[in-house]
Design a protein around this motif. Structure first.
Motif, PDB file in Angstrom:
ATOM      1  N   TYR A 281     -78.572 -48.030  -4.361  1.00  0.00           N
ATOM      2  CA  TYR A 281     -79.310 -49.073  -3.847  1.00  0.00           C
ATOM      3  C   TYR A 281     -79.942 -48.458  -2.300  1.00  0.00           C
ATOM      4  CZ  TYR A 281     -78.019 -52.163  -7.329  1.00  0.00           C
ATOM      5  OH  TYR A 281     -78.019 -52.965  -8.622  1.00  0.00           O
ATOM      6  N   TRP A 282     -79.916 -46.990  -2.140  1.00  0.00           N
ATOM      7  CA  TRP A 282     -80.406 -46.541  -0.832  1.00  0.00           C
ATOM      8  C   TRP A 282     -81.725 -47.036  -0.298  1.00  0.00           C
ATOM      9  CZ3 TRP A 282     -84.571 -43.842   0.199  1.00  0.00           C
ATOM     10  CH2 TRP A 282     -85.202 -43.246  -0.927  1.00  0.00           C
ATOM     11  N   HIS A 283     -82.559 -47.136  -1.275  1.00  0.00           N
ATOM     12  CA  HIS A 283     -83.791 -47.510  -0.992  1.00  0.00           C
ATOM     13  C   HIS A 283     -83.918 -49.158  -0.166  1.00  0.00           C
ATOM     14  CE1 HIS A 283     -83.614 -48.607  -5.044  1.00  0.00           C
ATOM     15  NE2 HIS A 283     -84.588 -49.629  -4.927  1.00  0.00           N
ATOM     16  N   TYR A 284     -83.189 -49.884  -0.780  1.00  0.00           N
ATOM     17  CA  TYR A 284     -82.697 -51.319  -0.264  1.00  0.00           C
ATOM     18  C   TYR A 284     -82.445 -51.059   0.982  1.00  0.00           C
ATOM     19  CZ  TYR A 284     -83.038 -53.475  -4.903  1.00  0.00           C
ATOM     20  OH  TYR A 284     -83.474 -53.905  -6.145  1.00  0.00           O
ATOM     21  N   PHE A 285     -81.344 -50.239   1.177  1.00  0.00           N
ATOM     22  CA  PHE A 285     -80.740 -50.206   2.692  1.00  0.00           C
ATOM     23  C   PHE A 285     -81.789 -49.596   3.769  1.00  0.00           C
ATOM     24  CE2 PHE A 285     -76.863 -50.350   0.020  1.00  0.00           C
ATOM     25  CZ  PHE A 285     -76.473 -51.216   0.621  1.00  0.00           C
ATOM     26  N   TYR A 286     -82.635 -48.439   3.224  1.00  0.00           N
ATOM     27  CA  TYR A 286     -83.844 -47.721   3.958  1.00  0.00           C
ATOM     28  C   TYR A 286     -84.887 -48.803   4.309  1.00  0.00           C
ATOM     29  CZ  TYR A 286     -87.086 -44.554   5.021  1.00  0.00           C
ATOM     30  OH  TYR A 286     -87.845 -43.594   5.674  1.00  0.00           O
ATOM     31  N   ASN A 287     -85.184 -49.698   3.249  1.00  0.00           N
ATOM     32  CA  ASN A 287     -86.437 -50.347   3.753  1.00  0.00           C
ATOM     33  C   ASN A 287     -85.809 -51.748   4.668  1.00  0.00           C
ATOM     34  OD1 ASN A 287     -87.998 -49.227   2.129  1.00  0.00           O
ATOM     35  ND2 ASN A 287     -87.386 -50.598   0.124  1.00  0.00           N
ATOM     36  N   ASN A 291     -87.361 -52.152   8.535  1.00  0.00           N
ATOM     37  CA  ASN A 291     -87.946 -53.606   8.977  1.00  0.00           C
ATOM     38  C   ASN A 291     -87.007 -53.937  10.237  1.00  0.00           C
ATOM     39  OD1 ASN A 291     -89.992 -53.816   7.264  1.00  0.00           O
ATOM     40  ND2 ASN A 291     -88.864 -54.648   5.847  1.00  0.00           N
ATOM     41  N   THR A 292     -85.867 -53.737  10.059  1.00  0.00           N
ATOM     42  CA  THR A 292     -84.997 -54.207  11.137  1.00  0.00           C
ATOM     43  C   THR A 292     -85.499 -53.182  12.542  1.00  0.00           C
ATOM     44  OG1 THR A 292     -83.061 -54.722   9.943  1.00  0.00           O
ATOM     45  CG2 THR A 292     -82.623 -54.166  12.133  1.00  0.00           C
ATOM     46  N   THR A 293     -85.507 -52.172  12.595  1.00  0.00           N
ATOM     47  CA  THR A 293     -86.148 -51.234  13.450  1.00  0.00           C
ATOM     48  C   THR A 293     -87.509 -51.683  14.123  1.00  0.00           C
ATOM     49  OG1 THR A 293     -85.080 -49.238  12.586  1.00  0.00           O
ATOM     50  CG2 THR A 293     -86.670 -48.971  14.368  1.00  0.00           C
ATOM     51  N   GLY A 454     -68.305 -57.163  -3.247  1.00  0.00           N
ATOM     52  CA  GLY A 454     -68.386 -58.060  -2.125  1.00  0.00           C
ATOM     53  C   GLY A 454     -68.431 -57.234  -0.949  1.00  0.00           C
ATOM     54  N   VAL A 455     -67.591 -56.085  -0.781  1.00  0.00           N
ATOM     55  CA  VAL A 455     -67.172 -55.438   0.347  1.00  0.00           C
ATOM     56  C   VAL A 455     -68.295 -54.244   0.856  1.00  0.00           C
ATOM     57  CG1 VAL A 455     -65.195 -54.269   1.536  1.00  0.00           C
ATOM     58  CG2 VAL A 455     -64.722 -56.295   0.339  1.00  0.00           C
ATOM     59  N   ALA A 456     -68.215 -53.490  -0.179  1.00  0.00           N
ATOM     60  CA  ALA A 456     -68.975 -52.103  -0.304  1.00  0.00           C
ATOM     61  C   ALA A 456     -70.382 -52.153   0.536  1.00  0.00           C
ATOM     62  CB  ALA A 456     -69.026 -51.357  -1.502  1.00  0.00           C
ATOM     63  N   PRO A 457     -71.241 -53.339   0.021  1.00  0.00           N
ATOM     64  CA  PRO A 457     -72.501 -53.374   0.792  1.00  0.00           C
ATOM     65  C   PRO A 457     -72.318 -53.694   2.104  1.00  0.00           C
ATOM     66  CG  PRO A 457     -72.417 -54.499  -1.252  1.00  0.00           C
ATOM     67  CD  PRO A 457     -71.080 -54.087  -0.944  1.00  0.00           C
ATOM     68  N   ILE A 458     -71.406 -54.511   2.564  1.00  0.00           N
ATOM     69  CA  ILE A 458     -70.955 -54.966   4.095  1.00  0.00           C
ATOM     70  C   ILE A 458     -70.735 -53.694   4.813  1.00  0.00           C
ATOM     71  CG2 ILE A 458     -69.502 -56.533   5.329  1.00  0.00           C
ATOM     72  CD1 ILE A 458     -69.244 -58.224   3.362  1.00  0.00           C
ATOM     73  N   VAL A 459     -69.986 -52.753   4.291  1.00  0.00           N
ATOM     74  CA  VAL A 459     -69.464 -51.713   4.902  1.00  0.00           C
ATOM     75  C   VAL A 459     -70.827 -50.897   5.145  1.00  0.00           C
ATOM     76  CG1 VAL A 459     -68.115 -49.607   4.908  1.00  0.00           C
ATOM     77  CG2 VAL A 459     -67.156 -51.757   3.785  1.00  0.00           C
ATOM     78  N   VAL A 460     -71.770 -50.597   4.154  1.00  0.00           N
ATOM     79  CA  VAL A 460     -72.689 -49.723   4.409  1.00  0.00           C
ATOM     80  C   VAL A 460     -73.599 -50.218   5.550  1.00  0.00           C
ATOM     81  CG1 VAL A 460     -74.828 -48.950   3.346  1.00  0.00           C
ATOM     82  CG2 VAL A 460     -72.753 -49.086   2.158  1.00  0.00           C
ATOM     83  N   VAL A 461     -73.865 -51.506   5.248  1.00  0.00           N
ATOM     84  CA  VAL A 461     -74.774 -52.048   6.542  1.00  0.00           C
ATOM     85  C   VAL A 461     -74.092 -52.057   7.952  1.00  0.00           C
ATOM     86  CG1 VAL A 461     -75.741 -54.545   7.371  1.00  0.00           C
ATOM     87  CG2 VAL A 461     -75.980 -53.730   4.840  1.00  0.00           C
ATOM     88  N   MET A 462     -72.680 -52.291   7.858  1.00  0.00           N
ATOM     89  CA  MET A 462     -72.066 -52.291   9.263  1.00  0.00           C
ATOM     90  C   MET A 462     -72.083 -50.991   9.873  1.00  0.00           C
ATOM     91  SD  MET A 462     -68.399 -54.081   8.973  1.00  0.00           S
ATOM     92  CE  MET A 462     -67.837 -53.668  10.796  1.00  0.00           C
ATOM     93  N   VAL A 463     -72.190 -49.788   8.886  1.00  0.00           N
ATOM     94  CA  VAL A 463     -72.349 -48.466   9.481  1.00  0.00           C
ATOM     95  C   VAL A 463     -73.638 -48.112   9.783  1.00  0.00           C
ATOM     96  CG1 VAL A 463     -72.548 -46.021   8.572  1.00  0.00           C
ATOM     97  CG2 VAL A 463     -70.447 -47.447   7.740  1.00  0.00           C
TER      98      VAL A 463
END
Length: 486
Positions: A281-287, A291-293, A454-463
């Protein structure tokens, strides 16, 4: 539906104000709801893709696409109408507001046609009837053989959902709690914070199929079938559109396509669950990162420009300029950004059709401008009055004094505070996910729903957030040191 209605109260207030200012469409006998869609050639559908198997997202040929039972029903309706389908993704609390304010033609998001909702929108006939269940830990199957064994236990449901209302009514002797997102409920169950989670049967089946530690038991509520039916919502008075949707639903029922749609949705659920690694799901986080930036950078730039304008107005001797600036700053600082985002997208958006991303940037920039104005005002007030007097004694006008003497020194003094504002904007801009802006938080919820993790995506976004703010802080400190050496 098992989704939160946290935004429903805000949505109701928003619709009230837009109606007060005449910005909502008429719910009159002159019904042109179907004609407008056919003339536009597009059926705009609001949904919230974080509730498989009703609606979710998956990657097809490298592109994120909406899939699920509700999406297939919407496709069939669009096909029968002879128009293109446009899916508008947003937070569940915003889907009803989208149709009330004209941003979308219909909302299909696993909606239960409750009496409360019927007061503000119209519904099609029910296109799917499921059932209510409780998810429990598999090791507790012997302990909780039926729902009756849950009396006096800890039960969790989604905030504002039908399951929440049913639990309050039939399990008032239990310890009840609620959360906004289904993945959070499941995580609490797995960690034994609660004994059971009230949830809809198709959703529960999906979780049990992909989590060997979970089991489900029937909720045993009376009149369950009637209470858990799913229907499509449209704006009040859209009789022609309702009739057209009902014809499509009749066709779906006649051909038994609902089971077919659910089977297809199950395949996508299986595909998502087959590989739940975050790298997939790297492209989800990349997009989301992009957008956040984008939102943060543009919002801060325009926020600074707006802040300078507001502080000059507020410090002006002309009351006609000072009062509006003061009122604006106080109103913005005294209201939640969530309300401001909803107002810009649905309120202003009722007059000017704008994408969710543009509305999000505008809302965040308007919010940032109020805070920047106060930061600049503090910087100006911190300067010695002799600076102004010295400039005027040299023949500087008031404008030149402010431009060449006061503001440059003020900005040097407030640079750390402006940096903190930039960092805050990066984090607080996450609220725009409620209108469907695909920022990091929006993508986080989609990945959690698709992967059942439940946890792994949260950790990725936190990082990602930490790296963004840490890098920005280092950059701002560099410029601060340069300014101190000048």
């Amino acid at each position: 539906m098992g989704k939160n209605k946290m935004g429903s109260l805000l949505a109701t207030l928003l619709v009230f104000f837009t109606m007060a200012f005449g910005m909502t469409g008429k719910a009159s006998a002159d019904d042109n709801s179907l004609q407008k869609i056919k003339e536009a050639g597009v059926l705009k559908v609001a949904t919230s893709p974080d509730y498989p198997p009703f609606e979710s997202q998956t990657t097809i040929n490298g592109q994120s696409q909406d899939v699920g039972l509700d999406i297939e029903v919407a496709k069939q309706i669009a096909k029968d109408l002879g128009v293109k389908l446009k899916i508008m993704n947003m937070d569940f609390g915003s889907v009803l507001v989208a149709i009330q304010t004209g941003k979308a033609d219909m909302a299909i998001a696993g909606l239960t046609p409750t009496d409360e909702r019927r007061q503000s929108v119209d519904f099609s006939k029910v296109y799917y009837t499921g059932g209510q269940t409780f998810l429990i830990n598999k090791k507790d199957v012997k302990k909780f053989k039926t729902a009756k064994n849950l009396h006096g236990q800890k039960i969790a449901t989604q905030t504002g959902s039908l399951q929440n209302s049913l639990a309050k009514k039939y399990f008032d002797d239990s310890t009840l709690s609620s959360m906004d997102k289904t993945p959070d409920l499941i995580f609490s169950l797995e960690n034994q914070k609660v004994d059971a989670v009230g949830i809809e049967k198709p959703v529960a089946q999906a979780y049990v199929a992909h989590n060997k530690n979970l089991a489900m038991i029937d909720a045993g509520y009376p009149n369950d079938a009637a209470e858990s039916g799913k229907a499509i919502a449209v704006s009040k008075g859209s009789t022609a559109l309702v009739n057209a949707m009902n014809q499509s639903i009749d066709k779906i029922e006649q051909h038994h396509w609902t089971n077919k749609y659910l089977k297809e949705a199950g395949k996508y659920v299986d595909d998502n669950a087959a590989d739940t690694s975050m790298m997939r799901y790297w492209h989800y986080f990349y997009n989301g990162f992009l957008n956040t930036t984008l939102i943060a950078v543009i919002a801060v730039v325009f926020g600074i420009l707006l802040g300078v304008l507001l502080v000059l107005m507020k410090l002006s001797a002309w009351k006609l300029l000072a009062w509006p600036a003061t009122a604006y700053i106080e109103i913005v600082r005294g209201t939640p950004m969530m309300v401001q985002v909803l107002l810009v997208y649905f309120g202003l958006g009722a007059l000017i059709n704008m994408p969710a991303l543009v509305a999000g940037i505008i809302a965040v920039a308007l919010n940032s401008g109020a805070y920047v104005a106060e930061i600049i005002r503090g910087g100006i007030n911190s300067l010695d009055k002799g600076q102004k007097e010295a400039a005027q004694s040299l023949g500087f006008s008031k404008v030149d004094t402010m431009r060449f003497v006061i503001l440059p020194q003020a900005f040097k003094n407030i640079w750390p505070s402006l940096g903190n504002e930039f960092v805050s904007v990066i984090k607080e801009s996450s609220i725009v996910s409620i209108i469907g802006v695909t920022d990091l938080i929006y993508q986080l919820n989609v990945v959690r729903a698709d992967t059942y993790r439940g946890v792994a995506p949260i950790v990725v976004v936190m990082v990602i957030y930490f790296l963004m703010t840490f890098s920005l802080t280092r950059l701002l400190n560099h410029f601060e040191r340069k300014m101190n050496h000048e």
